[in-house]
Design a protein around this motif. Structure first.
Motif, PDB file in Angstrom:
ATOM      1  N   TRP A  40     -23.676  20.253  44.780  1.00 45.63           N
ATOM      2  CA  TRP A  40     -22.819  19.162  45.256  1.00 45.63           C
ATOM      3  C   TRP A  40     -21.445  19.629  45.732  1.00 45.63           C
ATOM      4  N   ASN A  41     -21.209  20.927  45.766  1.00 50.03           N
ATOM      5  CA  ASN A  41     -19.926  21.440  46.236  1.00 50.03           C
ATOM      6  C   ASN A  41     -20.066  22.437  47.384  1.00 50.03           C
ATOM      7  N   PHE A  67     -20.265  14.385  43.759  1.00 54.81           N
ATOM      8  CA  PHE A  67     -20.456  14.110  45.179  1.00 54.81           C
ATOM      9  C   PHE A  67     -20.042  12.694  45.570  1.00 54.81           C
ATOM     10  N   GLU A  68     -20.288  11.739  44.660  1.00 55.69           N
ATOM     11  CA  GLU A  68     -19.967  10.344  44.954  1.00 55.69           C
ATOM     12  C   GLU A  68     -18.642   9.897  44.350  1.00 55.69           C
ATOM     13  N   SER A 108     -28.814  21.293  44.879  1.00 63.10           N
ATOM     14  CA  SER A 108     -28.620  19.855  45.086  1.00 63.10           C
ATOM     15  C   SER A 108     -29.217  19.375  46.408  1.00 63.10           C
ATOM     16  N   LYS A 127     -24.665  14.276  40.780  1.00 60.55           N
ATOM     17  CA  LYS A 127     -24.368  13.782  42.127  1.00 60.55           C
ATOM     18  C   LYS A 127     -23.391  12.615  42.062  1.00 60.55           C
TER      19      LYS A 127
END
Length: 313
Positions: free
Chosen positions: A22-23, A268-269, A45, A264
């Protein structure tokens, strides 16, 4: 700064940008490679076709070497490896699994293979499996971690004593001084994760980046050892998890609370309450969000200054 790592990957500086879930998308990987280090796309991810898209975009964004980090515990691993070969990726970092499973298969296709370990035992197994180099990750690291809680400062020289292949240090490294320290202890290079989370090119949500920058000493903790040890920022989810631990939960209860896609959701969110926020202890020393090129430049300059200062002692 030529050495075994720069020669192995054909890069300018012996620094690897970690392939974090996620990065580490194509923007971070290509920016890292363009800055003279090795950029890694984090496949952990990504669905297979999403990974293919990131590889293709990365190839367009840089002419420098880059690689893919692949956690081997994923069910669609064969499809992921096939895509890596089809897209002509020349460097693969494997983790979370037996290095014997894929090392020869990848090397037969001309791919350089590096495996991530957290102990002397697994370092020796990786060397026996024939990998080209290893990443040795100490307890300070973010994300999924070793169970033995061995710190980078002690782990690097213990592994160095036992192996002959190139050694890359990871865990708690975000500065040039830390880079120099681990190389004095026997590392040939370093892998840096948390510092690149707080970069402009990282695919992490801006909320997560801000939490990383605001983190202080003691704000992270290793938990969920019964499933897969992971270092998290202490937030609402973490606190609720600790309350559950007071009841001596079963692994099934822990899995139920963890649920799906919580990492996530957090990184990410940007859900800072219910998300899983993975970061290393070194977050307490990260105070700003910068372009990757500036982060690399700062590390290299600090390394050179520190090296000069040490030599005058």
């Amino acid at each position: 700064m030529p050495n075994r790592i720069t020669e192995l990957f054909n890069i300018k500086y012996p620094i690897i940008q970690a392939g974090m879930i996620w990065n580490s998308g194509w923007k971070l990987a290509s920016a890292s490679s363009n800055a003279g280090i090795l950029g890694l796309i984090g496949a952990g991810s990504m669905y297979p076709e999403v990974l293919r898209e990131h590889i293709q975009k990365c190839k367009k964004a840089t002419r420098k070497p880059f690689g893919v980090n692949v956690p081997m515990l994923y069910p669609n691993i064969q499809e992921i490896m096939d895509i890596i070969v089809e897209e002509g990726v020349s460097i693969v970092f494997t983790s979370a699994g037996n290095p014997k499973t894929w090392t020869s298969w990848l090397q037969d296709k001309g791919i350089t293979v590096v495996h991530v370990v957290s102990s002397v035992k697994f370092a020796l197994k990786a060397q026996e499996a024939g990998v080209d180099a290893i990443v040795v990750e100490g307890f300070e690291a973010g994300g999924h971690n070793g169970r033995d809680e061995t710190t980078t400062l002690t782990l690097i020289p213990m592994v160095k004593e036992q192996i002959k292949i190139p050694l890359i240090a990871a865990g708690g490294i975000a500065t040039g001084k830390a880079m120099l320290a681990t190389m004095v202890l026997g590392a040939d290079g370093v892998q840096v994760g948390s510092r690149f989370v707080a970069s402009e090119e990282s695919s992490a949500h801006k909320n997560f980046k801000k939490v990383v920058v605001d983190a202080k000493e003691g704000d992270t903790q290793l938990t969920l050892k019964e499933l897969a040890p992971v270092r998290l920022i202490k937030n609402k989810f973490y606190n609720e998890l600790q309350e559950l631990y007071k009841t001596a939960p079963t692994p099934e209860q822990l899995k139920k609370m963890l649920g799906r896609a919580r990492a996530k959701r957090g990184m990410f969110e940007g859900d800072l309450d219910e998300g899983e926020l993975e970061i290393g202890q070194i977050a307490g020393l990260i105070h700003d969000i910068k372009p990757v090129a500036e982060i690399v430049e700062d590390m290299v300059k600090e390394f050179q200054v520190a090296k000069s200062e040490v030599s005058s002692l």
